[in-house]
Design an enzyme around this catalytic site. Structure first.
Site, mmCIF file in Angstrom:
data_model
loop_
_atom_site.group_PDB
_atom_site.id
_atom_site.type_symbol
_atom_site.label_atom_id
_atom_site.label_comp_id
_atom_site.label_asym_id
_atom_site.label_seq_id
_atom_site.Cartn_x
_atom_site.Cartn_y
_atom_site.Cartn_z
ATOM 1 N N ASP A 194 49.314 62.006 34.328
ATOM 2 C CA ASP A 194 48.372 61.506 35.328
ATOM 3 C C ASP A 194 47.555 60.290 34.904
ATOM 4 O O ASP A 194 46.605 59.918 35.583
ATOM 5 C CB ASP A 194 47.412 62.636 35.733
ATOM 6 C CG ASP A 194 48.124 63.723 36.517
ATOM 7 O OD1 ASP A 194 48.904 63.372 37.419
ATOM 8 O OD2 ASP A 194 47.917 64.910 36.224
ATOM 9 N N ASP A 227 54.444 63.355 42.836
ATOM 10 C CA ASP A 227 53.157 62.693 42.610
ATOM 11 C C ASP A 227 53.246 61.628 41.515
ATOM 12 O O ASP A 227 52.483 60.669 41.481
ATOM 13 C CB ASP A 227 52.075 63.706 42.188
ATOM 14 C CG ASP A 227 52.184 65.067 42.833
ATOM 15 O OD1 ASP A 227 53.295 65.462 43.213
ATOM 16 O OD2 ASP A 227 51.165 65.744 42.946
HETATM 17 N N1 GLY Z 1 48.750 65.274 41.827
HETATM 18 C C1 GLY Z 1 48.320 66.534 42.203
HETATM 19 C C2 GLY Z 1 48.039 66.695 43.639
HETATM 20 O O1 GLY Z 1 48.327 65.866 44.463
HETATM 21 O O2 GLY Z 1 47.482 67.724 43.971
#
Ligand code: GLY
Length: 399
Positions: A119, A178
């Site tokens: 992330d 994501d």
């Molecule tokens: N990247 C995690 C979410 O969108 O919840």
């Protein structure tokens, strides 16, 4: 919760025009609406800023306990608060907001050496990326460069992808949709004179995602789990969606945003075609409500009474505004007008909090992870971030 469900039902029955008449926002020009939202955000975020415990980053608000929910800086959302403040500062030029944004950057600065998840792009580019864009402070660039190096450690050549989460009892080598969002930072660092390998990783990751994450209708799986020993897909599943075969709303939004961004970075038309396909999947979906703020999953049980996800609406709006830049004629008009509907909906009292309420967050009614019974019908910091981004993009490109 009951209120939004009732409204969901009403919207499906009556359409957005009467909804807009009730709320009055359709009469306002987009210019007025955008200025009003940023002025509100500047005031509201001063409320939020007062409640943040030292060393943590704001995530949500627990209305029952009247308490801010704040997390450790390793949480994937830690960059959105400073990023939101930078978006507000960009429009209002208020020194107090800039000070708060700088203070929030300091809190997360050490993340530049973190490589415990995928992330880093969310955490360090939404924050330091915007800070550098607005100030050209070289110290910020160096943080971004280090963050790209940390993220690249998670690249797995066996599967030509960045590993999202570590191996666990659930997963071997999971890659989630994501993850497309973290690639913008890699492209940026290479394009600004950094090592070309970062952009090569972004391209490889995108190509693998294109190959393995999508269904023929352009909807995407949330998680693709790989076997590193064979380099093959082990299984396709979900973590936050209603089912493995469902279209989790925020996942579709990340995919749309990610492939639009990859087209910007590479001018490779296969990314543009993918983004357009995803946009049409979302916008033509029979379960997209008339106000165009998705239910938390396009296949959620209980539709039209399922929870909404304002964050998915905000991300989709922002992405559509960029995608419209690369399209023409009817398609362009459709993308801009759909994004406008989303923005107008989010700006109504149905989704936008009142001053001093909602723990200082801007938007209500997001859903983080319903199957995990986590963050259901709450404010979420990233919903605010992408709402502000969408407002800024509309103002920059379409006013
Ligand atoms: N990247 C995690 C979410 O969108 O919840």
């Amino acid at each position: 919760m009951k209120r939004i469900n009732l409204i969901a039902g009403l919207l499906l029955l009556t359409g957005s025009a009467s909804f807009a008449q009730k709320t009055g926002t359709q009469q306002q020009s987009m210019g007025q609406l955008i200025d009003e939202q940023f002025n509100f955000a500047a005031k509201q975020y001063k409320v939020l800023d007062k409640n943040i415990p030292a060393g943590l980053t704001p995530q949500s608000y627990d209305a029952k306990k009247n308490k801010l929910v704040a997390y450790d800086i390793k949480w994937w959302c830690s960059g959105f608060y400073s990023g939101s403040l930078w978006y507000i500062y960009e429009q209002t030029k208020e020194a107090e907001i800039k000070n708060a944004a700088e203070k929030a950057l300091k809190v997360i600065e050490s993340n530049q050496y973190f490589s415990g998840n995928h992330d880093l792009g969310f955490m360090m580019f939404c924050s330091f990326g915007n800070a550098y864009r607005l100030t050209a402070n070289p110290a910020y660039k160096s943080v971004i460069d280090n963050s790209a190096a940390s993220l690249a450690k998670r690249y797995r050549p066996e599967i030509e992808s960045i590993q999202s989460w570590d191996k666990s009892k659930y997963w071997k080598c999971p890659v989630i949709i994501d993850n497309m969002m973290n690639l913008e930072m890699l492209n940026w660092v290479s394009d600004k004179g950094g090592d070309a390998k970062y952009k090569e990783i972004a391209v490889k990751h995108s190509n693998t995602t294109l190959k393995n994450h999508f269904r023929p209708d352009f909807s995407s799986y949330h998680v693709v789990d790989y076997d590193l020993t064979t380099g093959k897909v082990f299984r396709k599943a979900t973590w936050q969606g209603a089912a493995s075969c469902s279209a989790w709303a925020r996942g579709q939004a990340w995919a749309l945003y990610g492939f639009t961004m990859m087209y910007r970075a590479t001018e490779d038309h296969k990314y543009l075609d993918q983004a357009k396909g995803i946009a049409h999947f979302i916008l033509n979906h029979p379960n997209l409500p008339a106000d165009k703020i998705p239910f938390w999953d396009f296949d959620a049980p209980k539709i039209p009474y399922a929870d909404r996800d304002a964050s998915a609406g905000a991300i989709t709006a922002s992405a559509l505004l960029e995608l419209a830049q690369y399209t023409t004629a009817t398609e362009k008009k459709e993308f801009i007008s759909s994004a406008e509907t989303m923005i107008r909906s989010l700006a109504t009292p149905v989704y936008r909090a009142k001053l001093g309420e909602n723990g200082g967050f801007l938007l209500l009614h997001s859903t983080g992870a319903l199957p995990l019974n986590s963050e259901i019908d709450v404010p979420l910091i990233y919903a605010d971030y992408y709402f502000l981004e969408a407002l800024g993009r509309y103002k920059k490109w379409y006013l």
